[in-house]
Design a protein around this motif. Structure first.
Motif, mmCIF file in Angstrom:
data_model
loop_
_atom_site.group_PDB
_atom_site.id
_atom_site.type_symbol
_atom_site.label_atom_id
_atom_site.label_comp_id
_atom_site.label_asym_id
_atom_site.label_seq_id
_atom_site.Cartn_x
_atom_site.Cartn_y
_atom_site.Cartn_z
ATOM 1 N N MET A 377 48.703 47.006 51.279
ATOM 2 C CA MET A 377 50.029 46.740 50.551
ATOM 3 C C MET A 377 49.859 46.934 49.133
ATOM 4 O O MET A 377 48.591 47.070 48.605
ATOM 5 N N LYS A 378 50.822 46.487 48.271
ATOM 6 C CA LYS A 378 50.514 46.829 46.894
ATOM 7 C C LYS A 378 50.022 45.353 46.397
ATOM 8 O O LYS A 378 50.510 44.173 46.664
ATOM 9 N N THR A 379 48.779 45.181 45.922
ATOM 10 C CA THR A 379 48.203 43.924 45.744
ATOM 11 C C THR A 379 47.946 43.515 44.217
ATOM 12 O O THR A 379 47.193 42.623 43.860
ATOM 13 N N THR A 380 48.533 44.287 43.308
ATOM 14 C CA THR A 380 48.310 44.179 42.025
ATOM 15 C C THR A 380 49.792 43.520 41.307
ATOM 16 O O THR A 380 50.799 43.910 41.580
ATOM 17 N N ILE A 381 49.599 42.672 40.491
ATOM 18 C CA ILE A 381 50.543 42.316 39.484
ATOM 19 C C ILE A 381 50.117 42.634 37.948
ATOM 20 O O ILE A 381 49.269 41.772 37.620
ATOM 21 N N SER A 382 50.735 43.398 37.209
ATOM 22 C CA SER A 382 49.952 43.922 35.946
ATOM 23 C C SER A 382 48.781 44.403 36.171
ATOM 24 O O SER A 382 48.428 45.362 37.074
ATOM 25 N N ARG A 383 47.781 43.928 35.780
ATOM 26 C CA ARG A 383 46.371 44.388 35.845
ATOM 27 C C ARG A 383 45.637 43.298 36.822
ATOM 28 O O ARG A 383 44.535 43.546 37.075
ATOM 29 N N PHE A 384 46.375 42.154 37.384
ATOM 30 C CA PHE A 384 45.718 41.161 38.055
ATOM 31 C C PHE A 384 45.811 41.673 39.769
ATOM 32 O O PHE A 384 46.759 41.952 40.078
ATOM 33 N N ARG A 385 44.390 41.725 40.164
ATOM 34 C CA ARG A 385 44.485 42.090 41.626
ATOM 35 C C ARG A 385 44.472 40.958 42.443
ATOM 36 O O ARG A 385 43.452 39.935 42.348
ATOM 37 N N ILE A 386 45.384 40.886 43.493
ATOM 38 C CA ILE A 386 45.599 39.547 44.520
ATOM 39 C C ILE A 386 44.541 39.969 45.500
ATOM 40 O O ILE A 386 44.909 40.634 46.472
ATOM 41 N N PRO A 387 43.502 39.415 46.084
ATOM 42 C CA PRO A 387 42.691 39.695 47.073
ATOM 43 C C PRO A 387 43.719 39.338 48.500
ATOM 44 O O PRO A 387 44.243 38.073 48.444
ATOM 45 N N PRO A 388 43.738 40.125 49.182
ATOM 46 C CA PRO A 388 44.370 40.026 50.520
ATOM 47 C C PRO A 388 43.961 38.867 51.333
ATOM 48 O O PRO A 388 44.985 37.982 51.901
ATOM 49 N N ALA A 389 42.891 38.135 51.425
ATOM 50 C CA ALA A 389 42.548 36.854 52.166
ATOM 51 C C ALA A 389 43.061 35.963 51.509
ATOM 52 O O ALA A 389 43.254 34.823 52.305
#
Length: 592
Positions: A377-389
């Motif tokens: 899925m889309k895991t980024t907010i701006s340049r910050f990436r959200i680890p799926p776990a």
């Protein structure tokens, strides 16, 4: 005035020397003094220990599926299956820890030894990752591919993670029961604290994993695997030191001997009396003298009318008198009522336990398919990436919220509606509610997957935000509070005194078998869905599959399990034990 001060002083000394009523002892084997042992001082140490140990465990477990795919090069289905098998093995080892604790070592010694094994396994994993697995440097972040690994390097990896499984598995059921041991269930205030302890224990478990799922999860997702594993090893070592520091304050129960032999003795003794005609009079059943019992520190279990075949083991015949040596009866010919009722208790628990396995299949998806779904899925907010776990942090927040909501709102409200001294919903009722919420969670996950596929980009991830997973994680968290906290309380309360750790291990092994069943279901689904050159429901590229159908399948299986659970819960009869009243030391019976 002087006489008043003397009376106050005498009362204070009497309270200070008051002994516990449940038969617990201190470090030196003497009867435990209430004011100087146990209670929330010891309970808080154990809660902190549990939080640190959980942080260490989930520092490995929460991202293990990504480690297997990114560092070791396994595909999604194989990685999910390997995580399920490893997690299942963790909880299988809980039976080993429970057996050693109840039979020979006691809970304190068992917890200390298995925590040491846990620390060793984490150190081995940290060393093997740093020295050999993460090559070239910086690999494992999803961008840089790691090189191939030798059989020795792979052997070291699997040795370390299964040492971790052995350590945490043997420790986990005993620490929960050992914490409950710090509260005297025959004392009104402490018995209430004992019920509260299980909720706070599960909260500590989840708060400990919150750091792993967020901070450590972020570092590991970014390729800093060795750093994450070293932090886990340090946390486990701190937990062990803290546990040992609390040693003088703990209350203990002496191990009751091998429960397997006691179980077999009842079956053999009952089988030997198949042709004996029993009288309906209960007084013909053998009641052992407490002073002569090897488990004299345990409460007597009162006779119940279920499983009447087993009552033959306690029926006194002339042959029993012939094989008698002095005042001692041969336990392979004659067993006490309490020993017979121990077996009955375990047999009554088994149907309820079996019904919790499918729930654990749902629960284990958080560490495998939920993570893989989030990664697509889309895991980024701006340049910050959200680890799926790290999305499992919403599960932890949900657990924290619902624990306080249940204790402060639902239980008082239910008590008022019942107009009794009830503390709220029973354990069985809570477990049933947990199954209902689990069905809703799987339906939610399936719907999210349908929309993820709808917005999937060809050859890449979906444009649907990973935050659409929040409802399914929150629902799983709510279901855990009802299912797993209720399960911990239920198995601890319904297990005989000599099998308390075994009761907690039943809770762990339901999770274990849930992981194995999950692995089996995934394998069957992939075998059937990949016929005729189809990609299957869970292929390497989830955009080509139908993960939604798998989630809906789990919802259907859990619904069927709920129906079976309701039938088993209606059939269940609670344990009845003899206890001492806190005011005058007299004995009486009560139904748990």
């Amino acid at each position: 005035m002087a006489s008043l001060e003397v009376s106050k002083q005498g009362k204070f000394e009497e309270e200070a020397e008051e002994l516990t009523l449940d038969g617990s002892v201190d470090w030196h084997g003497r009867p435990a003094i209430r004011a100087k042992s146990g209670r929330w001082v010891a309970g808080t140490i154990i809660l902190l220990n549990q939080g640190l140990a959980t942080l260490a465990f989930f520092g490995v477990g929460v991202n293990l599926v990504l480690f297997l795919t990114r560092v070791l090069g396994q595909n999604n289905a194989d990685a999910a299956n390997n995580v399920s098998k490893w997690t299942g093995t963790v909880y299988i080892f809980s039976l080993v820890g429970a057996f050693l604790s109840d039979s020979y070592w006691g809970r304190y010694k068992t917890c200390a030894i298995f925590q040491l094994i846990f620390v060793i396994g984490l150190v081995f994993l940290s060393l093997s990752s740093y020295l050999s697995l993460l090559r070239p440097k910086g690999c494992g972040n999803g961008l840089i591919q790691c090189g191939e690994h030798s059989s020795m390097e792979m052997g070291m990896f699997y040795l370390s993670i299964y040492l971790i499984a052995l350590g945490i598995g043997g420790y986990q059921p005993n620490i929960a029961t050992f914490g409950a041991d710090q509260f005297d269930e025959d004392h009104s205030k402490e018995s209430y604290s004992k019920v509260a302890f299980f909720s706070y224990f599960y909260l500590a478990l989840n708060l400990g994993s919150l750091f792993s799922n967020t901070i450590l999860g972020y570092f590991e997702d970014d390729g800093l695997w060795a750093l994450g594993f070293w932090v886990s090893a340090g946390s486990a070592f701190a937990a062990l030191v803290l546990f040992l520091v609390g040693t003088p304050r703990y209350r203990h129960f002496k191990p009751g001997g091998n429960p397997l032999s006691r179980f077999c003795q009842v079956i053999v003794a009952a089988s030997r009396k198949l042709g004996v005609q029993m009288t309906p009079n209960r007084e013909d059943l053998y009641v052992i003298d407490e002073k002569k019992s090897p488990n004299s520190g345990n409460k007597k279990i009162l006779h119940t009318h279920g499983f009447k075949f087993l009552d033959r083991a306690a029926f006194i015949t002339s042959r029993d008198l012939e094989v008698q040596k002095g005042d001692t009866h041969n336990p392979w010919y004659l067993c006490s009522i309490t020993q017979v009722e121990e077996v009955k208790c375990i047999l009554r628990l088994l149907p309820i336990w079996l019904c919790t396995i499918i729930y654990s299949v749902v629960f284990t998806q958080m560490a495998s398919l939920f993570v893989e779904q989030g990664a697509a899925m889309k895991t980024t907010i701006s340049r910050f990436r959200i680890p799926p776990a790290s999305m499992s942090s919403f599960d932890i927040l949900s657990v924290a919220i619902f624990i306080f909501f249940c204790r402060r709102v639902i239980d008082p409200l239910v008590g008022k509606l019942k107009k009794t001294s009830s503390k709220g919903l029973s354990e069985l009722q809570r477990m049933g509610i947990g199954l209902v919420i689990a069905v809703i969670a799987m339906v939610s996950a399936g719907i999210v997957e349908c929309y993820r596929l709808k917005y999937a980009q060809q050859g890449g991830t979906s444009s649907l935000s990973i935050f659409w997973q929040i409802p399914q994680y929150a629902l799983i968290g709510a279901s855990e509070v009802f299912m797993y906290v209720g399960q911990l309380e239920f198995f601890n309360a319904q297990a005989p005194d000599g099998l308390k750790s075994f009761g907690s291990a039943l809770c762990m092994t339901s999770i274990s078998l849930g992981n194995y069943v999950s692995s089996l279901i995934v394998s069957i689904v992939m075998k059937i869905s990949t016929e005729d050159n189809m990609p299957g429901w869970i292929p390497g590229n989830l955009n080509s599959g139908h993960l939604d159908r798998f989630f809906f399948l789990l919802a259907a299986l859990t619904s069927i399990d709920l129906i079976a659970y309701i039938a088993c819960a209606k059939w269940f009869n609670s344990i009845q034990m003899e206890c001492k009243y806190e005011n005058n030391g007299e004995t009486g019976s009560f139904k748990v």
